[in-house]
Write a protein that holds these residues in place. Structure first.
Motif, PDB file in Angstrom:
ATOM      1  N   ASP A 274      -8.687  16.125  22.312  1.00  0.00           N
ATOM      2  CA  ASP A 274      -9.804  16.115  23.258  1.00  0.00           C
ATOM      3  C   ASP A 274     -10.823  17.210  22.955  1.00  0.00           C
ATOM      4  OD1 ASP A 274      -8.134  18.184  23.858  1.00  0.00           O
ATOM      5  OD2 ASP A 274      -8.179  17.896  26.043  1.00  0.00           O
ATOM      6  N   ILE A 275     -10.891  17.637  21.691  1.00  0.00           N
ATOM      7  CA  ILE A 275     -11.840  18.683  21.311  1.00  0.00           C
ATOM      8  C   ILE A 275     -13.257  18.119  21.332  1.00  0.00           C
ATOM      9  CG2 ILE A 275     -12.465  20.371  19.543  1.00  0.00           C
ATOM     10  CD1 ILE A 275      -9.625  20.141  18.465  1.00  0.00           C
ATOM     11  N   VAL A 276     -14.175  18.844  21.918  1.00  0.00           N
ATOM     12  CA  VAL A 276     -15.579  18.421  21.959  1.00  0.00           C
ATOM     13  C   VAL A 276     -16.368  19.280  20.979  1.00  0.00           C
ATOM     14  CG1 VAL A 276     -15.434  17.629  24.332  1.00  0.00           C
ATOM     15  CG2 VAL A 276     -16.055  19.997  23.879  1.00  0.00           C
ATOM     16  N   PRO A 277     -17.474  18.751  20.423  1.00  0.00           N
ATOM     17  CA  PRO A 277     -18.240  19.517  19.427  1.00  0.00           C
ATOM     18  C   PRO A 277     -18.769  20.845  19.942  1.00  0.00           C
ATOM     19  CG  PRO A 277     -18.863  17.201  19.391  1.00  0.00           C
ATOM     20  CD  PRO A 277     -17.987  17.382  20.581  1.00  0.00           C
ATOM     21  N   GLY A 278     -19.191  20.896  21.210  1.00  0.00           N
ATOM     22  CA  GLY A 278     -19.791  22.126  21.712  1.00  0.00           C
ATOM     23  C   GLY A 278     -21.268  22.219  21.349  1.00  0.00           C
ATOM     24  N   ARG A 279     -21.814  23.388  21.500  1.00  0.00           N
ATOM     25  CA  ARG A 279     -23.254  23.584  21.325  1.00  0.00           C
ATOM     26  C   ARG A 279     -23.669  23.364  19.872  1.00  0.00           C
ATOM     27  NH1 ARG A 279     -25.797  28.542  20.333  1.00  0.00           N
ATOM     28  NH2 ARG A 279     -23.791  29.557  20.772  1.00  0.00           N
ATOM     29  N   LEU A 280     -24.815  22.684  19.678  1.00  0.00           N
ATOM     30  CA  LEU A 280     -25.365  22.485  18.343  1.00  0.00           C
ATOM     31  C   LEU A 280     -25.966  23.790  17.842  1.00  0.00           C
ATOM     32  CD1 LEU A 280     -26.255  20.654  15.959  1.00  0.00           C
ATOM     33  CD2 LEU A 280     -28.347  20.156  17.265  1.00  0.00           C
ATOM     34  N   LEU A 281     -25.518  24.234  16.662  1.00  0.00           N
ATOM     35  CA  LEU A 281     -26.000  25.485  16.096  1.00  0.00           C
ATOM     36  C   LEU A 281     -27.080  25.273  15.038  1.00  0.00           C
ATOM     37  CD1 LEU A 281     -22.570  27.338  15.725  1.00  0.00           C
ATOM     38  CD2 LEU A 281     -24.196  27.441  17.633  1.00  0.00           C
ATOM     39  N   SER A 282     -26.910  24.273  14.197  1.00  0.00           N
ATOM     40  CA  SER A 282     -27.901  24.007  13.151  1.00  0.00           C
ATOM     41  C   SER A 282     -27.670  22.617  12.582  1.00  0.00           C
ATOM     42  CB  SER A 282     -27.837  25.060  12.039  1.00  0.00           C
ATOM     43  OG  SER A 282     -26.547  25.108  11.461  1.00  0.00           O
ATOM     44  N   ARG A 283     -28.695  22.101  11.928  1.00  0.00           N
ATOM     45  CA  ARG A 283     -28.632  20.772  11.312  1.00  0.00           C
ATOM     46  C   ARG A 283     -28.946  20.906   9.827  1.00  0.00           C
ATOM     47  NH1 ARG A 283     -31.050  16.251  14.812  1.00  0.00           N
ATOM     48  NH2 ARG A 283     -28.927  16.492  15.630  1.00  0.00           N
ATOM     49  N   HIS A 284     -28.129  20.255   9.007  1.00  0.00           N
ATOM     50  CA  HIS A 284     -28.241  20.428   7.564  1.00  0.00           C
ATOM     51  C   HIS A 284     -28.404  19.059   6.907  1.00  0.00           C
ATOM     52  CE1 HIS A 284     -26.875  24.675   7.858  1.00  0.00           C
ATOM     53  NE2 HIS A 284     -26.269  24.193   8.931  1.00  0.00           N
TER      54      HIS A 284
ATOM     55  N   LYS B 250     -26.593  11.448   1.633  1.00  0.00           N
ATOM     56  CA  LYS B 250     -26.142  10.257   2.351  1.00  0.00           C
ATOM     57  C   LYS B 250     -25.702  10.578   3.770  1.00  0.00           C
ATOM     58  CE  LYS B 250     -24.623   7.934  -1.874  1.00  0.00           C
ATOM     59  NZ  LYS B 250     -23.490   7.308  -2.603  1.00  0.00           N
ATOM     60  N   THR B 251     -25.508  11.869   4.042  1.00  0.00           N
ATOM     61  CA  THR B 251     -25.095  12.291   5.372  1.00  0.00           C
ATOM     62  C   THR B 251     -25.916  13.495   5.807  1.00  0.00           C
ATOM     63  OG1 THR B 251     -23.379  13.729   4.450  1.00  0.00           O
ATOM     64  CG2 THR B 251     -22.722  11.484   5.065  1.00  0.00           C
ATOM     65  N   THR B 252     -26.024  13.659   7.107  1.00  0.00           N
ATOM     66  CA  THR B 252     -26.563  14.876   7.696  1.00  0.00           C
ATOM     67  C   THR B 252     -25.433  15.558   8.443  1.00  0.00           C
ATOM     68  OG1 THR B 252     -28.793  13.952   7.924  1.00  0.00           O
ATOM     69  CG2 THR B 252     -28.231  15.834   9.318  1.00  0.00           C
ATOM     70  N   LEU B 253     -25.258  16.842   8.202  1.00  0.00           N
ATOM     71  CA  LEU B 253     -24.165  17.588   8.819  1.00  0.00           C
ATOM     72  C   LEU B 253     -24.722  18.472   9.924  1.00  0.00           C
ATOM     73  CD1 LEU B 253     -22.099  18.653   5.665  1.00  0.00           C
ATOM     74  CD2 LEU B 253     -21.952  16.558   7.024  1.00  0.00           C
ATOM     75  N   ASP B 254     -24.244  18.238  11.140  1.00  0.00           N
ATOM     76  CA  ASP B 254     -24.635  19.050  12.287  1.00  0.00           C
ATOM     77  C   ASP B 254     -23.538  20.074  12.559  1.00  0.00           C
ATOM     78  OD1 ASP B 254     -26.861  17.492  12.465  1.00  0.00           O
ATOM     79  OD2 ASP B 254     -26.203  16.342  14.213  1.00  0.00           O
ATOM     80  N   LEU B 255     -23.896  21.343  12.448  1.00  0.00           N
ATOM     81  CA  LEU B 255     -22.948  22.416  12.723  1.00  0.00           C
ATOM     82  C   LEU B 255     -22.912  22.690  14.218  1.00  0.00           C
ATOM     83  CD1 LEU B 255     -21.102  24.807  11.893  1.00  0.00           C
ATOM     84  CD2 LEU B 255     -23.197  26.161  11.591  1.00  0.00           C
ATOM     85  N   HIS B 256     -21.742  22.470  14.813  1.00  0.00           N
ATOM     86  CA  HIS B 256     -21.543  22.745  16.231  1.00  0.00           C
ATOM     87  C   HIS B 256     -20.577  23.918  16.386  1.00  0.00           C
ATOM     88  CE1 HIS B 256     -23.435  19.104  18.120  1.00  0.00           C
ATOM     89  NE2 HIS B 256     -23.331  18.681  16.868  1.00  0.00           N
TER      90      HIS B 256
ATOM     91  N   HIS C 276     -17.631  24.034  17.624  1.00  0.00           N
ATOM     92  CA  HIS C 276     -16.217  23.758  17.363  1.00  0.00           C
ATOM     93  C   HIS C 276     -15.980  22.803  16.198  1.00  0.00           C
ATOM     94  CE1 HIS C 276     -15.282  25.959  20.951  1.00  0.00           C
ATOM     95  NE2 HIS C 276     -15.971  25.133  21.715  1.00  0.00           N
ATOM     96  N   GLY C 277     -16.997  22.524  15.403  1.00  0.00           N
ATOM     97  CA  GLY C 277     -16.779  21.639  14.270  1.00  0.00           C
ATOM     98  C   GLY C 277     -18.073  21.074  13.706  1.00  0.00           C
ATOM     99  N   ILE C 278     -17.914  20.056  12.870  1.00  0.00           N
ATOM    100  CA  ILE C 278     -19.038  19.426  12.174  1.00  0.00           C
ATOM    101  C   ILE C 278     -19.145  17.970  12.604  1.00  0.00           C
ATOM    102  CG2 ILE C 278     -20.024  18.814   9.946  1.00  0.00           C
ATOM    103  CD1 ILE C 278     -19.919  21.788  10.335  1.00  0.00           C
ATOM    104  N   VAL C 279     -20.338  17.567  13.025  1.00  0.00           N
ATOM    105  CA  VAL C 279     -20.625  16.158  13.284  1.00  0.00           C
ATOM    106  C   VAL C 279     -21.297  15.596  12.037  1.00  0.00           C
ATOM    107  CG1 VAL C 279     -21.963  14.520  14.648  1.00  0.00           C
ATOM    108  CG2 VAL C 279     -20.802  16.426  15.782  1.00  0.00           C
ATOM    109  N   VAL C 280     -20.652  14.604  11.433  1.00  0.00           N
ATOM    110  CA  VAL C 280     -21.170  13.977  10.214  1.00  0.00           C
ATOM    111  C   VAL C 280     -21.943  12.728  10.614  1.00  0.00           C
ATOM    112  CG1 VAL C 280     -20.572  13.054   7.950  1.00  0.00           C
ATOM    113  CG2 VAL C 280     -19.150  14.829   8.977  1.00  0.00           C
ATOM    114  N   ARG C 281     -23.236  12.734  10.330  1.00  0.00           N
ATOM    115  CA  ARG C 281     -24.085  11.584  10.663  1.00  0.00           C
ATOM    116  C   ARG C 281     -24.406  10.827   9.378  1.00  0.00           C
ATOM    117  NH1 ARG C 281     -29.144  12.540  13.597  1.00  0.00           N
ATOM    118  NH2 ARG C 281     -29.468  14.369  12.290  1.00  0.00           N
ATOM    119  N   HIS C 282     -23.876   9.611   9.283  1.00  0.00           N
ATOM    120  CA  HIS C 282     -24.074   8.770   8.114  1.00  0.00           C
ATOM    121  C   HIS C 282     -25.366   7.966   8.276  1.00  0.00           C
ATOM    122  CE1 HIS C 282     -19.840   9.433   6.771  1.00  0.00           C
ATOM    123  NE2 HIS C 282     -19.638   9.552   8.072  1.00  0.00           N
ATOM    124  N   THR C 283     -26.084   7.805   7.150  1.00  0.00           N
ATOM    125  CA  THR C 283     -27.331   7.050   7.188  1.00  0.00           C
ATOM    126  C   THR C 283     -27.105   5.558   7.010  1.00  0.00           C
ATOM    127  OG1 THR C 283     -27.640   7.488   4.818  1.00  0.00           O
ATOM    128  CG2 THR C 283     -28.679   9.009   6.359  1.00  0.00           C
TER     129      THR C 283
END
Length: 304
Positions: free
Chosen positions: A6-16, A81-87, A89-96
Motif C-alpha cells: 500500500d505504498i503511495v508515491p508521495g510528493r513529486l520532487l522532479s520530472r526527468h 521511451k519513458t519519463t521518470l517522475d521522482l517522488h 517514496h519511489g519512481i513513477v515510470v510513465r510510458h509513451t
C-alpha cells in the motif's frame, strides 16, 4: 522480505524526460519550419522579384521545410521511451507507447544495476537500471534523459533510506535476503558487444548467519572485515588473518551499496556482541557505530 503493498508515491520532487539537447533539436526544427513556411508569403506581398527569384524562393522554402521535417523526425526518434517522475517514496515510470504508468517504490527495488555504457573498459559508471524483482523488466536511467546523474544518486539514496531499514529488520528476524550478481567476464563481454541488461544474474543469500554464494556458506563469525577499495573496484571479505573469503567487483553485484551497509552492520554487530561478553558490566551500554555507503555513481570500473 515482505514489502507493504500500500505504498503511495508521495510528493513529486522532479520530472526527468527530455534533455536540453532534445529541446534544442526541436527548437531548430521549428525555426526551419517557420522560415520555410514564411518565405512563400513574400511572393504575396506585391514586391517585385526578378524572373529567377520566384523559383529560388520556392526552392529555398522547400529545402528549409525538408530540413525541419527531418529534424522533427530525429527529435521524435531520440526521445526517451519513458519519463521518470521522482517522488518521495519511489519512481513513477510513465510510458509513451502504450500510454501507462507504473510505480516502483524504493522499498521494493530489489536490484539496482550500476554499469557503464560504451565499449571502453575504463571509467566511472554512467548508467543505472532498477527493477522490483528478476521477473520484472529493467528500467534504465541513461544520460539521454534530463538530469540523469542526480536521478541516479537519488535512486541509490532512496533504496538505502527506505529498503535498508526493512532489510535490516528482516535479517534480525532470521530471514535471508536475496541479492544478485553477474560474473566479471559476462559484464565485460556485454560492455563490448552490447546488451548490458541481458546479463544472466546469479542469486546469493545474505542472512544473520552469513553469506551463501555459489553453494558455499561463509559464516558471519569468520568475516572480520569488508573492504570495497580492492584492485579495480573489487569488494572483498577478509577473515581475522587477512585471508580473502570472497571477492566480487562492485559493478558485478546488484544493489552493492545496500549490500555493503547491511554486511558492515552485521559484522560490527557480531564483533560488538563478542566484545560485550568480555567487557565489565558497567560499559555494556556503549553503542557501536554503523558504517554507511557513499555515492556509487562515481565508482571506477576497471578491467577485471
Amino acid at each position: 522480505m515482505q514489502v507493504p503493498n500500500d505504498i503511495v508515491p508521495g510528493r513529486l520532487l522532479s520530472r526527468h524526460g527530455r534533455t536540453r539537447a532534445h529541446r534544442f533539436v526541436l527548437a531548430v526544427a521549428l525555426m526551419f519550419l517557420v522560415v520555410g513556411a514564411g518565405l512563400p508569403l513574400l511572393l504575396t506581398t506585391g514586391a517585385r522579384f526578378a524572373p529567377e527569384g520566384r523559383p529560388l524562393i520556392l526552392g529555398t522554402a522547400g529545402l528549409l521545410l525538408a530540413i525541419g521535417l527531418v529534424l522533427t523526425v530525429a527529435w521524435r526518434a531520440i526521445r526517451p521511451k519513458t519519463t521518470l517522475d521522482l517522488h518521495l517514496h519511489g519512481i513513477v515510470v510513465r510510458h509513451t507507447s502504450p500510454r501507462k504508468e507504473t510505480f516502483a517504490p524504493f522499498m521494493a527495488m530489489s536490484d539496482l544495476y550500476l554499469y557503464r555504457t560504451g565499449r571502453s573498459l575504463f571509467g566511472p559508471a554512467n548508467a543505472l537500471a532498477f527493477r522490483r524483482s528478476p521477473a520484472d523488466a529493467w528500467v534504465d536511467v541513461l544520460d539521454d534523459r534530463g538530469d540523469a546523474f542526480r536521478l541516479r544518486g537519488e535512486i541509490i539514496e532512496g533504496q538505502l533510506r527506505e529498503r535498508g531499514p526493512l532489510a535490516l529488520r528482516s535479517l534480525e528476524a532470521g530471514h535471508a535476503l536475496t541479492f544478485h550478481s553477474i560474473t566479471d567476464a559476462d559484464r565485460l563481454a556485454k560492455r563490448v558487444m552490447g546488451g548490458m541488461l541481458s546479463a544472466e544474474a546469479r542469486p546469493l543469500q545474505l542472512s544473520s548467519a552469513g553469506l551463501d554464494v555459489g553453494g558455499q556458506r561463509i559464516p558471519i563469525a569468520d568475516i572480520a572485515k569488508l573492504d570495497e577499495g580492492g584492485p579495480n573496484g573489487s569488494l572483498r571479505l577478509f577473515d581475522a588473518y587477512g585471508h580473502t573469503l570472497w571477492s566480487v567487483h562492485t559493478l558485478s553485484l546488484f544493489s552493492a551499496d545496500l549490500f555493503i551497509v547491511l554486511m558492515r552492520t552485521m559484522i560490527e554487530a557480531h564483533q560488538y556482541g563478542i566484545t560485550q561478553k568480555n567487557r565489565p558490566p558497567e560499559i555494556h551500554t556503549q553503542a557501536a557505530d554503523v558504517g554507511g555507503a557513499g555515492d556509487a555513481t562515481g565508482r571506477e570500473d576497471g578491467e577485471s
